[in-house]
Design a protein around this motif. Structure first.
Motif, mmCIF file in Angstrom:
data_model
loop_
_atom_site.group_PDB
_atom_site.id
_atom_site.type_symbol
_atom_site.label_atom_id
_atom_site.label_comp_id
_atom_site.label_asym_id
_atom_site.label_seq_id
_atom_site.Cartn_x
_atom_site.Cartn_y
_atom_site.Cartn_z
ATOM 1 N N PRO A 251 3.234 -1.470 -0.978
ATOM 2 C CA PRO A 251 4.037 -0.279 -0.655
ATOM 3 C C PRO A 251 4.820 0.218 -1.871
ATOM 4 O O PRO A 251 5.185 -0.565 -2.756
ATOM 5 N N TYR A 252 5.064 1.521 -1.894
ATOM 6 C CA TYR A 252 5.824 2.099 -3.003
ATOM 7 C C TYR A 252 7.309 1.780 -2.903
ATOM 8 O O TYR A 252 8.076 2.130 -3.785
ATOM 9 N N ARG A 253 7.721 1.138 -1.843
ATOM 10 C CA ARG A 253 9.090 0.645 -1.728
ATOM 11 C C ARG A 253 9.026 -0.873 -1.766
ATOM 12 O O ARG A 253 8.393 -1.511 -0.942
ATOM 13 N N GLY A 254 9.668 -1.487 -2.734
ATOM 14 C CA GLY A 254 9.637 -2.933 -2.859
ATOM 15 C C GLY A 254 9.134 -3.352 -4.224
ATOM 16 O O GLY A 254 8.741 -2.529 -5.053
ATOM 17 N N VAL A 255 9.123 -4.661 -4.445
ATOM 18 C CA VAL A 255 8.796 -5.195 -5.770
ATOM 19 C C VAL A 255 7.436 -5.901 -5.795
ATOM 20 O O VAL A 255 7.032 -6.413 -6.840
ATOM 21 N N ALA A 256 6.734 -5.958 -4.667
ATOM 22 C CA ALA A 256 5.439 -6.643 -4.641
ATOM 23 C C ALA A 256 4.459 -5.974 -5.599
ATOM 24 O O ALA A 256 4.441 -4.747 -5.741
ATOM 25 N N SER A 257 3.642 -6.787 -6.263
ATOM 26 C CA SER A 257 2.675 -6.272 -7.227
ATOM 27 C C SER A 257 1.346 -5.946 -6.550
ATOM 28 O O SER A 257 0.999 -6.525 -5.521
ATOM 29 N N ASP A 258 0.617 -5.032 -7.134
ATOM 30 C CA ASP A 258 -0.734 -4.738 -6.668
ATOM 31 C C ASP A 258 -1.667 -5.875 -7.085
ATOM 32 O O ASP A 258 -1.446 -6.533 -8.100
ATOM 33 N N VAL A 294 4.596 5.831 -10.775
ATOM 34 C CA VAL A 294 5.525 6.031 -9.662
ATOM 35 C C VAL A 294 6.041 4.681 -9.180
ATOM 36 O O VAL A 294 7.251 4.493 -9.002
ATOM 37 N N LYS A 295 5.143 3.736 -8.996
ATOM 38 C CA LYS A 295 5.566 2.401 -8.550
ATOM 39 C C LYS A 295 6.271 1.652 -9.676
ATOM 40 O O LYS A 295 7.270 0.968 -9.452
ATOM 41 N N ASN A 296 5.710 1.741 -10.881
ATOM 42 C CA ASN A 296 6.289 1.074 -12.048
ATOM 43 C C ASN A 296 6.866 2.154 -12.962
ATOM 44 O O ASN A 296 6.226 2.557 -13.925
ATOM 45 N N LEU A 297 8.044 2.653 -12.620
ATOM 46 C CA LEU A 297 8.604 3.808 -13.320
ATOM 47 C C LEU A 297 8.503 3.634 -14.831
ATOM 48 O O LEU A 297 9.095 2.724 -15.412
ATOM 49 N N GLU A 298 7.712 4.519 -15.457
ATOM 50 C CA GLU A 298 7.610 4.467 -16.897
ATOM 51 C C GLU A 298 8.847 5.101 -17.514
ATOM 52 O O GLU A 298 9.631 5.768 -16.839
ATOM 53 N N SER A 299 9.042 4.875 -18.804
ATOM 54 C CA SER A 299 10.300 5.274 -19.452
ATOM 55 C C SER A 299 10.598 6.762 -19.308
ATOM 56 O O SER A 299 11.745 7.157 -19.122
#
Length: 497
Positions: A251-258, A294-299
């Motif tokens: 999910p796009y909410r949370g810290v779990a990795s793909d 989006v999930k891993n907000l880039e700088s």
């Protein structure tokens, strides 16, 4: 210093041989005891998962409907499943202890065409080709060509072909059988009807972040993806590696990795041998999922690093009939951190990020230097000279999610001993060809999961003539097709895995 190098450190050179064997242990003969009355098939499979430590992958929509009963005493798992899923309609495949349930269907319709710009007559690369209302599809290659596999049950659904800046094209599958070329009409609009700068770019970016949980999927998604790596040395193809992979999109909410898992793949290492060095890429499929900015907000999207970038609006574009803001960005003067430059598109109504196209600038490439390279032999000097990335999202049932990603990295290699120089270029593409909700209690892995230190090109499997079966893939472009014809003799089975 810099928040993360994840999306650029995926290019890791290993100048040593590697062997990786992927073994699949069938669990279908395991004795199972179960007793369930009047329940859905999905709930019964849930019970099997919980009570027997099993791993399943399947699309919940393909399961039989209604209530069912299942009773077994130390019966082989395959027989238990056959009580629920008859062999005339379903098949099971075991990959590293993961049981994949597939629905058997009649021979699908296979269509091919080229997509071009109606005005310029140029090919339209990376256009999406999807079945209306479904997640099944592919994209055009750099020549604008595509192959599409359409299940028989979906032949009454139109095929939609779209690309940023063009009017979406709709055609029935039967009509597509007799069409070899599709003209996309460029979108035109009058700028005075569009409010180009309602606020500053930073405010639009802040609204994007505030609406992530509204716009993007918040349930795990199981995605079938097609992944391809190609490597060139001094303009000549050295090899092609491609695979169908499953990705568990968290999910796009949370810290779990793909997570990604290898399903089946093949490789073609061309007969012309590598000159001086042999390139291997570590963790390619794993790291390309990290391109999800989006999930891993880039700088350039992260508020912590916003001050090192300069943003500006560009001419807006039309996407699916709606206006999208085009925001360009680059490093500010006197900033010494590694930075990207490029642009991204944000939907003007929902503030969803649609696409980002970005690269490391020259200053960043100098700062990072050999951090791209994990291991190199004595006497070899490497220097990155280009690193470009693209990520695209698509909307399904009102929610956006990862759709396709591309990396294009180039670097110079110099042999200090014989003074020879080479230019290596590595391109990776991944596209989601199908996705659906991950079943409630299904589990993904852990065996077979592709990890950051795995070498994709070392995955070995069996070759068969109809290799891709009914999977949708990206059609090779003309240069790659010519290279394959020139370097591969099918009768010798040089195309493997």
């Amino acid at each position: 210093m810099f928040k993360k190098y994840g999306i650029l450190l995926w290019l890791l050179c290993l100048f040593m041989p590697g062997v990786y064997a992927q073994e699949a242990l069938s669990v279908l003969q395991r004795p199972i005891t179960i007793s369930v009355d009047s329940s859905s098939v999905e709930n019964i499979i849930d019970r099997l998962v919980i009570e027997n430590d099993l791993y399943f992958s399947y699309n919940p929509q393909i399961l039989p409907t209604g209530l069912h009963s299942c009773h077994a005493e130390k019966m082989p798992l395959k027989n238990v499943l056959r009580k629920l899923l008859p062999g005339s309609d379903y098949q099971f495949e075991v990959i590293d202890n993961q049981i994949i349930i597939k629905r058997l269907e009649r021979e699908p319709l296979r269509v091919s065409a080229q997509v071009i710009d109606r005005k310029s007559r140029d090919p339209v690369p990376y256009a999406s080709v999807t079945i209306e209302g479904q997640s099944i599809g592919t994209i055009t290659n750099s020549d604008g060509r595509f192959d599409l596999v359409i299940p028989q049950r979906l032949l009454d659904h139109d095929i939609l072909i779209g690309c940023l800046g063009y009017v979406e094209f709709r055609i029935a599958p039967d009509s597509l059988k007799s069409v070899s070329q599709i003209d996309l009409k460029p979108v035109s609009y009058r700028l005075r009807e569009v409010r180009v700068k309602p606020v500053e770019p930073e405010e639009i970016i802040a609204r994007f972040r505030a609406h992530i949980t509204d716009n993007y999927t918040l349930t795990p998604q199981l995605m079938t993806t097609f992944y391809r790596e190609t490597v060139k040395q001094d303009g000549e193809y050295m090899g092609m590696w491609e695979a169908v992979m499953e990705m568990l999109k968290s999910p796009y909410r949370g810290v779990a990795s793909d997570k990604v898992r290898f399903v089946k793949g093949r490789k073609s290492e061309f007969s012309n041998s590598y000159k001086d060095v042999k390139l291997k890429i570590q963790g390619g499929p794993y790291y390309i999922t990290k391109l999800d900015v989006v999930k891993n907000l880039e700088s350039f999207l992260d508020p912590k690093y916003e001050l090192i970038y300069r943003y500006r609006f560009d001419q807006p574009i039309v996407y699916n009939g709606r206006i999208a803001w085009v925001i360009r960005f680059a490093r500010k003067e006197r900033v010494d951190y590694p930075c990207f430059n490029g642009y991204f598109l944000i939907d003007a109504e929902s503030y969803a990020l649609i696409m980002a196209d970005f690269s490391l600038d020259n200053k960043s490439l100098k700062i990072l230097g050999e951090s791209f390279i994990k291991k190199q032999p004595h006497g070899i000097k490497t220097q990155p000279i280009r690193a470009e990335y693209r990520i695209t999202y698509r909307e399904l049932n009102g929610k956006w999610s990862f759709y396709m990603a591309r990396t294009d990295v180039q670097f110079r290699v110099r042999n200090k001993l014989n003074h020879k120089r080479s230019i290596f270029r590595s391109i990776s593409d991944m596209v989601v060809t199908q996705q659906y909700r991950f079943p409630r209690r299904a589990r993904f892995g852990p065996s077979g999961i592709f990890r950051s230190n795995d070498i994709f090109t070392d995955f070995i499997g069996n070759y068969d003539p109809q290799f891709w079966e009914n999977y949708n893939v990206i059609k090779p472009d003309e240069d790659l097709r010519n290279a394959l014809k020139k370097n591969i003799n099918p009768s010798e089975n040089n195309v493997q895995q």
